[in-house]
Design a protein around this motif. Structure first.
Motif, PDB file in Angstrom:
ATOM      1  N   LEU A 191       0.805  -1.219   0.000  1.00  0.00           N
ATOM      2  CA  LEU A 191       0.000   0.000   0.000  1.00  0.00           C
ATOM      3  C   LEU A 191       0.845   1.279   0.000  1.00  0.00           C
ATOM      4  O   LEU A 191       0.609   2.176  -0.823  1.00  0.00           O
ATOM      5  CB  LEU A 191      -0.923  -0.011   1.226  1.00  0.00           C
ATOM      6  CG  LEU A 191      -1.788   1.238   1.397  1.00  0.00           C
ATOM      7  CD1 LEU A 191      -2.762   1.389   0.242  1.00  0.00           C
ATOM      8  CD2 LEU A 191      -2.527   1.192   2.733  1.00  0.00           C
ATOM      9  N   THR A 207      -5.777   1.830  -6.076  1.00  0.00           N
ATOM     10  CA  THR A 207      -7.072   1.171  -5.899  1.00  0.00           C
ATOM     11  C   THR A 207      -7.199   0.727  -4.451  1.00  0.00           C
ATOM     12  O   THR A 207      -6.361  -0.027  -3.956  1.00  0.00           O
ATOM     13  CB  THR A 207      -7.191  -0.060  -6.821  1.00  0.00           C
ATOM     14  OG1 THR A 207      -7.061   0.374  -8.175  1.00  0.00           O
ATOM     15  CG2 THR A 207      -8.547  -0.739  -6.645  1.00  0.00           C
ATOM     16  N   ARG A 283      -9.642  -7.613  -1.575  1.00  0.00           N
ATOM     17  CA  ARG A 283      -8.661  -8.599  -2.036  1.00  0.00           C
ATOM     18  C   ARG A 283      -8.873  -9.897  -1.270  1.00  0.00           C
ATOM     19  O   ARG A 283      -9.013  -9.884  -0.038  1.00  0.00           O
ATOM     20  CB  ARG A 283      -7.259  -8.040  -1.784  1.00  0.00           C
ATOM     21  CG  ARG A 283      -6.130  -8.883  -2.308  1.00  0.00           C
ATOM     22  CD  ARG A 283      -4.795  -8.149  -2.239  1.00  0.00           C
ATOM     23  NE  ARG A 283      -4.380  -7.887  -0.861  1.00  0.00           N
ATOM     24  CZ  ARG A 283      -3.257  -7.251  -0.535  1.00  0.00           C
ATOM     25  NH1 ARG A 283      -2.446  -6.791  -1.484  1.00  0.00           N
ATOM     26  NH2 ARG A 283      -2.939  -7.056   0.721  1.00  0.00           N
ATOM     27  N   ASP A 286      -7.709 -11.154   2.664  1.00  0.00           N
ATOM     28  CA  ASP A 286      -7.410  -9.973   3.487  1.00  0.00           C
ATOM     29  C   ASP A 286      -8.398  -9.815   4.641  1.00  0.00           C
ATOM     30  O   ASP A 286      -9.555  -9.481   4.415  1.00  0.00           O
ATOM     31  CB  ASP A 286      -7.550  -8.712   2.613  1.00  0.00           C
ATOM     32  CG  ASP A 286      -6.231  -8.103   2.232  1.00  0.00           C
ATOM     33  OD1 ASP A 286      -5.178  -8.599   2.672  1.00  0.00           O
ATOM     34  OD2 ASP A 286      -6.262  -7.109   1.485  1.00  0.00           O
TER      35      ASP A 286
END
Ligand code: UDP
Length: 324
Positions: A191, A207, A283, A286
């Motif tokens: 990230l 995203t 995702r 996760d």
């Protein structure tokens, strides 16, 4: 003379920062790395020995050459998404690779190990913050591979021939404050580097994976921990194995969670630029929230996060990205 420490994966992100910390503490880090995912330029504080973990003869040769007093074992694959698509890659590299390393250590009588484990071994925790004695039930093959290794270490430690510490990292982030090394994954999936690259205008808009998580702002919460703080914990854990037999595990995090929107806000604050972003589906693999209770590491290792406020994480990572 100075003691040698074998550092598998010393050319990687957390491994290279730990080599710097080992050198500062008076050790000589000997990096053992295949360079499949590591970077030659990241090996700056001791020799580099190229080799694969599955090559037991090569491992033993390197151990005989340097006589390390202990091993810090980073070498592994670490992408949750990749592990969902190619689990065998993870069981082979991570699990079989560690068994090969432990066999070489046993043969060469090297009895101390610090191991890179992960909060992914907890799966979806029963609550946050997460304590080390909470159930470990991974929800992806990456986390499962790390949990299997922890079990192998416990079993070996129980024979009395191995002192092992598993460090369960939460979200490693940031870069060396002196700017000598930093994060460089290929492909980059994490990230913070992606948010910084988007701010720099060098990447696609970020995203955000999921806008409907059961968290206050609907985005996933993680516990971001500065890589220099992680490096310091490894030096302390290595010391722990000198005087403590058996197996021990420690969470390494700050105890405070940040959402993806918090990270975007901090990125914008530190860089002075906008982070273009949009939303996509969650995702696979996760969990919504992972936050450490790091009190055991403080009580036993005397370890505490000192560089892990979001502004320090973002500014060191941004500084590194600017010069790279
Ligand atoms: N994430 C995201 N967009 C990205 C990459 C990551 O929204 O392009 C989210 C991810 O779903 C997780 C958090 O950011 O909630 C941290 O993910 P990262 O891959 O950095 O680390 P991980 O938690 O997988 O170790």
């Amino acid at each position: 003379g100075a003691q040698h420490i074998l550092v598998t994966g010393g050319a990687g992100y957390i491994g290279s920062h730990t080599c710097k910390a080992l050198a500062a503490a008076g050790y000589i880090p000997v990096t053992y790395d295949s360079l499949v995912r590591g970077n030659r330029w990241a090996v700056k504080w001791g020799p580099l020995e190229e080799g694969d973990l599955l090559d037991g003869e090569r491992l033993r040769e390197v151990m005989r050459a340097y006589g390390p007093v202990g091993v810090i074992h980073f070498a592994a694959f670490a992408y949750v998404g990749e592990s969902m698509h190619d689990p065998l890659l993870y069981y082979r590299n991570n699990v079989a690779g560690t068994v090969s390393l432990l066999e070489a250590m046993a043969a060469e009588r090297v009895g101390r190990l610090v191991f890179s484990s992960t909060c992914a071994t907890y799966g979806v925790p029963p609550g946050n913050p997460i304590r080390e004695d909470m159930p470990q039930a991974p929800i992806n093959p990456y986390g499962q591979s790390k949990l299997m290794i922890e079990q192998v270490l416990k079993d070996c430690a129980a024979t009395g021939t191995l002192a092992a510490v598993a460090l369960r990292y939460f979200n490693a982030a940031g870069a060396d404050p002196a700017g000598e090394i930093g994060e460089a994954h290929h492909p980059e999936t994490h990230l913070i580097p992606l948010a910084l690259a988007a701010a720099k205008g060098e990447a696609e808009p970020l995203t955000i994976f999921g806008d409907d998580q059961p968290t206050p702002d609907g985005t996933c919460i993680r516990d971001y921990i500065h890589v220099t703080d992680l490096a310091d914990a490894h030096v302390r854990a290595l010391g722990h194995t000198a005087t403590n037999a058996g197996f021990a595990a420690f969470n390494l995090g700050t105890g405070k969670g940040a959402s993806i929107l918090d990270i975007i806000a901090a990125t914008q604050r530190v860089t002075g630029r906008r982070v273009p972003h949009g939303y996509g589906p969650p995702r696979a693999g996760d969990p919504a929230e992972l936050v450490a209770d790091p009190s055991r590491a403080k009580a036993v290792l005397g370890w505490e996060a000192r560089h892990s406020d979001l502004d320090t994480i973002l500014s060191t990572a941004w500084n590194w990205m600017q010069r790279a």
